[in-house]
Enzyme design. Structure first.
Site, PDB file in Angstrom:
ATOM      1  N   CYS A  96      37.248 -27.114 -23.121  1.00  0.00           N
ATOM      2  CA  CYS A  96      38.048 -26.196 -23.940  1.00  0.00           C
ATOM      3  C   CYS A  96      37.724 -24.755 -23.600  1.00  0.00           C
ATOM      4  O   CYS A  96      36.908 -24.468 -22.727  1.00  0.00           O
ATOM      5  CB  CYS A  96      37.803 -26.476 -25.423  1.00  0.00           C
ATOM      6  SG  CYS A  96      36.106 -26.107 -25.934  1.00  0.00           S
ATOM      7  N   CYS A 118      25.003  16.658  15.747  1.00  0.00           N
ATOM      8  CA  CYS A 118      23.810  16.511  14.911  1.00  0.00           C
ATOM      9  C   CYS A 118      24.252  16.363  13.451  1.00  0.00           C
ATOM     10  O   CYS A 118      25.058  17.156  12.959  1.00  0.00           O
ATOM     11  CB  CYS A 118      22.907  17.730  15.072  1.00  0.00           C
ATOM     12  SG  CYS A 118      21.453  17.713  13.989  1.00  0.00           S
ATOM     13  N   HIS A 132      15.917   4.690  12.512  1.00  0.00           N
ATOM     14  CA  HIS A 132      15.206   3.609  11.833  1.00  0.00           C
ATOM     15  C   HIS A 132      14.814   2.484  12.786  1.00  0.00           C
ATOM     16  O   HIS A 132      14.539   1.360  12.338  1.00  0.00           O
ATOM     17  CB  HIS A 132      16.050   3.055  10.687  1.00  0.00           C
ATOM     18  CG  HIS A 132      17.493   2.807  11.068  1.00  0.00           C
ATOM     19  ND1 HIS A 132      17.888   1.731  11.806  1.00  0.00           N
ATOM     20  CD2 HIS A 132      18.599   3.543  10.818  1.00  0.00           C
ATOM     21  CE1 HIS A 132      19.199   1.779  11.993  1.00  0.00           C
ATOM     22  NE2 HIS A 132      19.662   2.873  11.408  1.00  0.00           N
ATOM     23  N   CYS A 144      17.565  21.182  16.954  1.00  0.00           N
ATOM     24  CA  CYS A 144      16.607  21.065  15.844  1.00  0.00           C
ATOM     25  C   CYS A 144      15.661  19.876  15.992  1.00  0.00           C
ATOM     26  O   CYS A 144      14.838  19.620  15.115  1.00  0.00           O
ATOM     27  CB  CYS A 144      17.346  20.976  14.512  1.00  0.00           C
ATOM     28  SG  CYS A 144      18.294  19.445  14.297  1.00  0.00           S
ATOM     29  N   CYS A 157      26.267 -10.212 -21.577  1.00  0.00           N
ATOM     30  CA  CYS A 157      25.312  -9.878 -20.503  1.00  0.00           C
ATOM     31  C   CYS A 157      25.979  -9.682 -19.149  1.00  0.00           C
ATOM     32  O   CYS A 157      25.293  -9.409 -18.160  1.00  0.00           O
ATOM     33  CB  CYS A 157      24.243 -10.956 -20.403  1.00  0.00           C
ATOM     34  SG  CYS A 157      24.879 -12.555 -19.818  1.00  0.00           S
ATOM     35  N   CYS A 206      20.087   7.863  14.029  1.00  0.00           N
ATOM     36  CA  CYS A 206      20.782   6.673  14.527  1.00  0.00           C
ATOM     37  C   CYS A 206      22.220   7.057  14.873  1.00  0.00           C
ATOM     38  O   CYS A 206      22.912   7.674  14.070  1.00  0.00           O
ATOM     39  CB  CYS A 206      20.763   5.574  13.463  1.00  0.00           C
ATOM     40  SG  CYS A 206      21.805   4.145  13.868  1.00  0.00           S
ATOM     41  N   CYS A 240      59.517  36.742  26.253  1.00  0.00           N
ATOM     42  CA  CYS A 240      59.373  36.427  24.834  1.00  0.00           C
ATOM     43  C   CYS A 240      58.050  36.948  24.287  1.00  0.00           C
ATOM     44  O   CYS A 240      57.004  36.334  24.483  1.00  0.00           O
ATOM     45  CB  CYS A 240      59.499  34.927  24.590  1.00  0.00           C
ATOM     46  SG  CYS A 240      58.412  33.920  25.600  1.00  0.00           S
TER      47      CYS A 240
END
Length: 381
Positions: free
Chosen positions: A326, A218, A254, A241, A316, A246, A153
């Site tokens: 009411c 990375c 951090h 690099c 607001c 984390c 094939c």
């Protein structure tokens, strides 16, 4: 038939390999002058992936066949047994556990060896381990099968090129219905152009790395170098690099501070933590810390409560909860009056005018008030 091999060794607890072709079981025989009248064939049976104990069972089966059919031409029955019923009789279906074979070769006692049938032979070729020999034989047979299929094939050449261009590089298989062979990387290299093979090799490596839990990439888009992670630490250090990140949030490292989460990430964590089992919860607690998980849960529980029980002040946007009275509401923050039903700001001089002139809330000052409160209102009026 594909068999899974479980190898137990000194350095590894368990190794599983996918084997499609196993070396043959070899039957060497000599026909006596009085066969089949009064004497059975003289034979030895050998196989590198069966123990001598298993081969001795085969000898016992052959002897039983001869005893029950003495004078018959049993040799063909023996061969048919090896081809059709051997694995079933030995209890081998899809998994072939070679741990006992490897341990037997190392620790077999002389008395145990003498009790086995002398016609059962189990030998490993010199200079190679059992696993190495089985893998080498399987690769050789796969290559032979593939080369035979390629001769039948030619469409494989074009088909492989299309799959590689589309990024589908796992287990390239001939498209012909009757062809079940998978191409090895060395065969793909011979079939496609050099540029396509470079792409195939890169995608195959990337796919393999994606399946490894201790490997990530990375986060810097211009780098994307594979990075090996340490299970005992949360830091990932790119060897290309030198970016320290984390391993959970993929941002700059951090230290012990919890990962900064987006609202979308918080939503995913909340849903999976609430619905998950103990294992899922333990995973998130270990990953983000109990304090941050508690803050996320409290935040979303508060949002859920507000969406179900409060409405925003139209002036607001402060969350206002209606616990009785009411539908004329007064904002605790800005002091404006508004309608609970339509959230429209009301006239500060006459806030009730809305319920006698508005088409939307006409006569609806007490709509939704419970029966006891409503009776009290009418009684008061």
């Amino acid at each position: 038939m594909e068999l899974l091999l479980h190898i137990l060794g000194e350095e590894v607890d368990c190794m599983t390999c996918d084997i499609k072709y196993l070396p043959p079981v070899r039957l060497d025989f000599r026909l006596p002058l009085k066969y089949p009248s009064t004497e059975p064939p003289l034979y030895t049976i050998s196989c590198i992936w069966l123990t001598r104990k298993q081969l001795s069972r085969v000898c016992e089966k052959f002897d039983m066949t001869w005893s029950s059919q003495k004078g018959e031409v049993v040799l063909f029955q023996w061969i048919n047994f090896l081809q059709s019923d051997l694995l079933h009789v030995l209890g081998i279906e899809e998994k072939l556990d070679l741990s006992s074979l490897v341990q037997g070769l190392r620790h077999s006692k002389k008395d145990e060896l003498l009790s086995l049938d002398s016609r059962a032979v189990q030998e490993i070729p010199p200079g190679s381990s059992l696993l190495d020999h089985l893998l080498a034989y399987d690769e050789k047979r796969r290559l032979l099968a593939f080369e035979e299929s390629v001769q039948m094939c030619n469409v494989c050449f074009v088909y492989f090129s299309v799959l590689i261009k589309e990024g589908s590089v796992n287990r390239l298989q001939c498209p012909e219905e009757k062809c079940t062979s998978y191409a090895l990387p060395s065969q793909v290299k011979d079939l496609v152009s050099a540029d396509l093979f470079v792409r195939y090799d890169r995608l195959l490596l990337s796919t393999s790395l994606d399946l490894m839990k201790d490997v990530t990439y990375c986060p810097r888009t211009f780098c994307l170098t594979p990075v090996l992670l340490d299970d005992e630490s949360t830091i990932g250090l790119c060897p290309s690099c030198s970016f320290a990140f984390c391993k959970h949030c993929k941002r700059a490292y951090h230290g012990v501070m919890p990962c900064a989460l987006t609202e979308e990430e918080k939503g995913v964590i909340y849903n999976e933590f609430i619905r998950g089992n103990d294992g899922v919860k333990e995973h998130y607690l270990k990953k983000y810390g109990r304090r941050q998980i508690s803050e996320v849960i409290n935040q979303f529980e508060f949002k859920k409560y507000c969406s179900e029980n409060t409405k925003p002040c139209p002036n607001c946007k402060a969350n206002i909860e209606k616990n009785g009275g009411c539908n004329k509401m007064s904002c605790f923050k800005c002091g404006n009056f508004f309608c609970w039903l339509c959230l429209e700001l009301l006239d500060p001089c006459n806030p009730y005018l809305h319920y006698s002139t508005s088409n939307k809330c006409l006569n609806k000052l007490f709509e939704g008030v419970d029966d006891e409160m409503e009776d009290f209102v009418y009684e008061f009026l």
